[in-house]
Design a protein around this motif. Structure first.
Motif, PDB file in Angstrom:
ATOM      1  N   PRO A  13       0.815  -1.245  -0.040  1.00  0.00           N
ATOM      2  CA  PRO A  13      -0.018   0.202   0.123  1.00  0.00           C
ATOM      3  C   PRO A  13       0.855   1.227   0.015  1.00  0.00           C
ATOM      4  CG  PRO A  13      -0.908  -1.696   1.515  1.00  0.00           C
ATOM      5  CD  PRO A  13       0.564  -2.069   0.975  1.00  0.00           C
ATOM      6  N   HIS A  14       0.545   2.148  -0.647  1.00  0.00           N
ATOM      7  CA  HIS A  14       0.971   3.539  -0.887  1.00  0.00           C
ATOM      8  C   HIS A  14       0.201   4.757  -1.188  1.00  0.00           C
ATOM      9  CE1 HIS A  14       1.229   3.621  -5.200  1.00  0.00           C
ATOM     10  NE2 HIS A  14       1.478   2.057  -5.078  1.00  0.00           N
ATOM     11  N   ASP A  15       0.537   5.853  -1.177  1.00  0.00           N
ATOM     12  CA  ASP A  15      -0.331   7.137  -1.677  1.00  0.00           C
ATOM     13  C   ASP A  15      -0.105   7.560  -2.954  1.00  0.00           C
ATOM     14  OD1 ASP A  15      -1.895   7.049   0.641  1.00  0.00           O
ATOM     15  OD2 ASP A  15       0.048   7.944   1.716  1.00  0.00           O
ATOM     16  N   SER A  39     -12.885   4.652   4.484  1.00  0.00           N
ATOM     17  CA  SER A  39     -11.719   4.029   5.225  1.00  0.00           C
ATOM     18  C   SER A  39     -11.065   2.809   4.567  1.00  0.00           C
ATOM     19  CB  SER A  39     -12.409   3.427   6.562  1.00  0.00           C
ATOM     20  OG  SER A  39     -13.388   2.356   6.238  1.00  0.00           O
ATOM     21  N   GLU A  40      -9.901   2.363   4.702  1.00  0.00           N
ATOM     22  CA  GLU A  40      -9.345   1.385   3.925  1.00  0.00           C
ATOM     23  C   GLU A  40      -9.760  -0.082   4.208  1.00  0.00           C
ATOM     24  OE1 GLU A  40      -5.084   1.451   4.145  1.00  0.00           O
ATOM     25  OE2 GLU A  40      -5.005   3.540   4.418  1.00  0.00           O
ATOM     26  N   ARG A  93      -6.435  -2.053  -2.655  1.00  0.00           N
ATOM     27  CA  ARG A  93      -5.421  -2.069  -1.354  1.00  0.00           C
ATOM     28  C   ARG A  93      -4.095  -1.386  -1.791  1.00  0.00           C
ATOM     29  NH1 ARG A  93      -1.379  -5.197   0.841  1.00  0.00           N
ATOM     30  NH2 ARG A  93      -1.493  -5.583   2.894  1.00  0.00           N
ATOM     31  N   GLU A  94      -3.650  -1.761  -2.823  1.00  0.00           N
ATOM     32  CA  GLU A  94      -2.214  -0.948  -3.260  1.00  0.00           C
ATOM     33  C   GLU A  94      -2.324   0.657  -3.063  1.00  0.00           C
ATOM     34  OE1 GLU A  94       1.092  -0.107  -6.430  1.00  0.00           O
ATOM     35  OE2 GLU A  94       0.406  -2.038  -6.430  1.00  0.00           O
ATOM     36  N   ARG A  96      -4.836   2.330  -1.643  1.00  0.00           N
ATOM     37  CA  ARG A  96      -5.401   2.898  -0.619  1.00  0.00           C
ATOM     38  C   ARG A  96      -6.621   3.466  -0.832  1.00  0.00           C
ATOM     39  NH1 ARG A  96      -0.179   4.893   2.692  1.00  0.00           N
ATOM     40  NH2 ARG A  96       0.358   2.875   3.519  1.00  0.00           N
TER      41      ARG A  96
END
Length: 344
Positions: A13-15, A39-40, A93-94, A96
């Motif tokens: 996960p990243h932004d 939310s995640e 998921r990756e 977010r």
């Protein structure tokens, strides 16, 4: 500065989604007011495991990023078990992007089913219990007729995905080829414009301009003004198809198209490793058997996973394991039902 690829396929996960460049001018959306990202937490059972174990090809990574940059739906075709419906979970998921919204298509599905569901009968029943007339003047609560609408209306997966979130939501429209012939064309306007109206709320907007409506994937309510919903960040929409029908050209040219194929040996072993850990000699033999049988007819990867899991945990002897594995890997197409794989 923009980042390519935004989606890397690493499952870490990243932004990176925040580095996505501005959309092309013809795909810019201005819905509002802005909503914070969800939310995640993934609301779909098993979704996190599917996301962590998904093994994308380099072509998949490239076309996912193309869809993200262009703000276009991704049409994914391929045989059963090729990972079509797992892809959106991996992307969500990756990057977010919260839980995946899922819309399962049937032969009776209409585009309004994905936008919202309204139950006029429950509203009529509620009006009768409270003494409020639903068809004319009412003695109590002057605005009750209008305000009651939102208590019997809920946004669908597509309708929720098009809310004005700061970050794109992820929407899986699963097996679109099962839908009515008109469904792809009916989706064109909504996916092109990134907005829609709820007629029941539009009619009530004169006396009740803001309605608090429940979303598809939680008990949260969002404000819908004047019955209109429009996105700010176009959702990442994945439409899956088993390739059983042709789609209209107008629909196809508005999608980024990804065709998945049955994985090769190395990919199969990576998939097994991601789900079940390192392979031993017996597992490699089952992969060989799967590939051999697959040359005679259509098989799905989850058949191989089921066979390896059971042969690991059943405690059967070698002959019984082979018999069980063969029973768990039947051909999916009718044409191969009478074939003998040893003759291929």
């Amino acid at each position: 500065m923009s980042l390519w690829p935004v989606y890397t396929g690493s499952s870490e996960p990243h932004d990176g989604i925040d580095a996505l460049p501005a959309p092309p001018p013809w795909r810019s959306f201005d819905g509002g007011p802005a909503l914070p990202p969800p939310s995640e937490q993934d609301e779909v059972p098993g979704g996190i495991h599917r996301a962590e174990t998904y093994q994308p090809t380099s072509k998949t990574v490239q076309l996912v990023n193309a869809a993200l940059y262009l703000r276009r739906p991704l049409l994914v075709t391929g045989p059963p078990g090729s990972g079509k419906s797992s892809l959106p979970f991996a992307v969500a998921r990756e990057l977010r992007l919260g839980g995946v919204l899922r819309w399962n298509i049937t032969s009776r599905t209409a585009v309004t089913d994905g936008l919202y569901q309204y139950d006029p009968l429950s509203r009529l029943y509620a009006a009768g219990k409270t003494g409020v007339r639903a068809d004319g003047p009412r003695p109590a609560a002057p605005d009750r007729e209008e305000t009651a609408i939102e208590d019997h209306l809920r946004l669908g997966p597509l309708g929720t995905a098009l809310l004005p979130y700061d970050r794109p939501r992820v929407l899986l429209i699963d097996e679109i080829d099962k839908g009515d012939l008109d469904l792809p064309n009916d989706l064109l306007h909504v996916l092109e414009e990134g907005r829609y109206e709820i007629p029941e709320l539009v009619r009530a907007a004169r006396t009740h301009p803001v309605a608090e409506v429940m979303v598809a994937d939680s008990e949260q309510r969002v404000a819908v003004r004047h019955g209109e919903v429009g996105c700010r960040a176009f959702p990442f929409v994945v439409l899956t198809s088993n390739g059983e029908r042709e789609f209209p050209p107008a629909f196809l040219r508005r999608c980024v198209r990804l065709e998945l194929r049955q994985p090769l040996r190395e990919q199969l072993e990576d998939i097994v490793r991601a789900h079940l850990g390192p392979l031993d000699e017996r597992d490699h033999a089952l992969v060989d058997a799967f590939l051999h049988r697959g040359s005679a007819g259509e098989l799905a990867t989850d058949q191989l996973l089921n066979a390896i899991y059971l042969t690991r945990t059943s405690g059967l002897d070698a002959e019984s394991r082979e018999e069980l594995a063969g029973a768990l890997m039947p051909y999916l197409g009718r044409a191969a039902e009478t074939w003998d794989v040893d003759d291929v």
